[in-house]
Design a protein around this motif. Structure first.
Motif, short mmCIF file in Angstrom:
data_model
loop_
_atom_site.label_atom_id
_atom_site.label_comp_id
_atom_site.label_asym_id
_atom_site.label_seq_id
_atom_site.Cartn_x
_atom_site.Cartn_y
_atom_site.Cartn_z
N ARG A 128 22.60 -42.13 27.93
CA ARG A 128 22.44 -42.63 26.87
C ARG A 128 20.74 -41.52 27.27
N GLN A 132 19.16 -38.70 24.62
CA GLN A 132 17.88 -37.94 23.72
C GLN A 132 16.76 -36.50 24.32
N SER A 161 22.20 -51.29 17.52
CA SER A 161 21.97 -49.67 17.64
C SER A 161 21.14 -50.14 19.03
N LYS A 162 21.63 -48.92 20.39
CA LYS A 162 20.84 -48.44 21.95
C LYS A 162 20.11 -47.61 21.48
N GLY A 163 19.23 -46.98 20.28
CA GLY A 163 17.97 -46.04 20.59
C GLY A 163 19.10 -45.03 19.13
N GLU A 164 18.18 -44.25 18.97
CA GLU A 164 17.97 -43.34 18.17
C GLU A 164 18.57 -41.48 18.83
N VAL A 165 19.92 -41.71 17.70
CA VAL A 165 20.43 -40.24 18.61
C VAL A 165 21.34 -39.69 16.75
N SER A 166 21.76 -38.40 16.91
CA SER A 166 21.84 -37.12 15.90
C SER A 166 23.59 -38.48 15.88
N ASP A 167 23.99 -38.27 14.36
CA ASP A 167 24.99 -38.85 13.91
C ASP A 167 26.47 -37.97 14.53
N ARG A 170 26.03 -40.43 18.00
CA ARG A 170 26.57 -41.55 18.41
C ARG A 170 27.45 -42.78 18.59
N GLN A 174 27.02 -44.96 22.06
CA GLN A 174 26.62 -46.71 21.81
C GLN A 174 27.69 -46.90 22.78
#
Length: 225
Positions: A128, A132, A161-167, A170, A174
């Motif tokens: 993950r 990122q 959610s485990k964090g922010e990434v692109s669609d 994702r 996850q």
């Protein structure tokens, strides 16, 4: 060389499912060896040799499963499995946390692909973080994967959610663990020698993912040292 499974293969697997006891198995042990174990081993050996050609620097091993269940884990089930599998992977120990190519045949389906039996939490955390920090590298692999129709991404996902990434990333981001799997009901392909080459053609598309995750595993192992 793999010559294909036979109807006797299917008959034995259904037979052991509904007659899962020692007396029945011993009476049909020759059927098991000739129609299930031997062709599975031949398929495994052919796939193993093909993968060695694709990954010449990997210390790959071939492992064919046993039909006997672990007596400590019967949980009310019979002493025999009604399916058989093989895998091609590295590592004698802790191989369940390493990327692994596999094939499995059961009375009603067969499947093959590449992934983890159970990826370690620290490996998935590193994965993950890598998504990122370097989204473009794995994003290229995902775009190629999304163009093919043989394999699908499988594995349990985190609900939160485990964090922010692109669609795009994702569904991968996850995952608690993951596999790239192809599963079908038993069909005419299992009776054909060409099954081995078809599997290898599919595995060729998964080799970049194998290399990516193998490198992550190596990084985790170096940090332990």
């Amino acid at each position: 060389m793999f010559q294909g499974y036979t109807q006797e293969t299917v008959d034995f697997m259904w037979g052991i499912r509904f007659n899962n006891e020692r007396e029945w198995f011993l009476a049909h042990k020759e059927d098991y060896q000739k129609h299930l174990l031997e062709p599975t081993r031949a398929l495994g050996e052919q796939v193993y040799e093909g993968l060695r050609g694709m990954l010449p620097h990997e210390p790959l091993l071939l492992k064919v499963s046993r039909i006997y269940r672990d007596a400590r884990r019967l949980h009310g089930r019979g002493p025999y499995k009604d399916h058989l599998w093989f895998c091609v992977r590295t590592g004698d120990k802790d191989w369940t946390g390493r990327p692994t190519f596999y094939f499995e045949i059961a009375p009603e389906y067969y499947s093959y692909g590449m992934g983890f039996w159970q990826a370690r939490a620290e490996l998935m955390e590193l994965f993950r973080r890598d998504l990122q920090e370097r989204p473009d590298e794995f994003g290229r692999l995902v775009r190629l994967f999304n163009r093919q129709r043989e394999f699908v991404l499988t594995g349990d996902s985190y609900a939160r959610s485990k964090g922010e990434v692109s669609d795009l990333l994702r569904p991968w981001f996850q995952k608690k663990s993951l596999s790239l799997s192809h599963e079908l009901p038993l069909d005419e392909k299992i009776f054909r020698p060409e099954l081995a080459e078809e599997m290898l053609a599919g595995f060729k598309t998964l080799v970049p993912f194998y290399k990516y995750f193998a490198a992550l595993c190596a990084s985790v192992e170096r940090k332990r040292e």
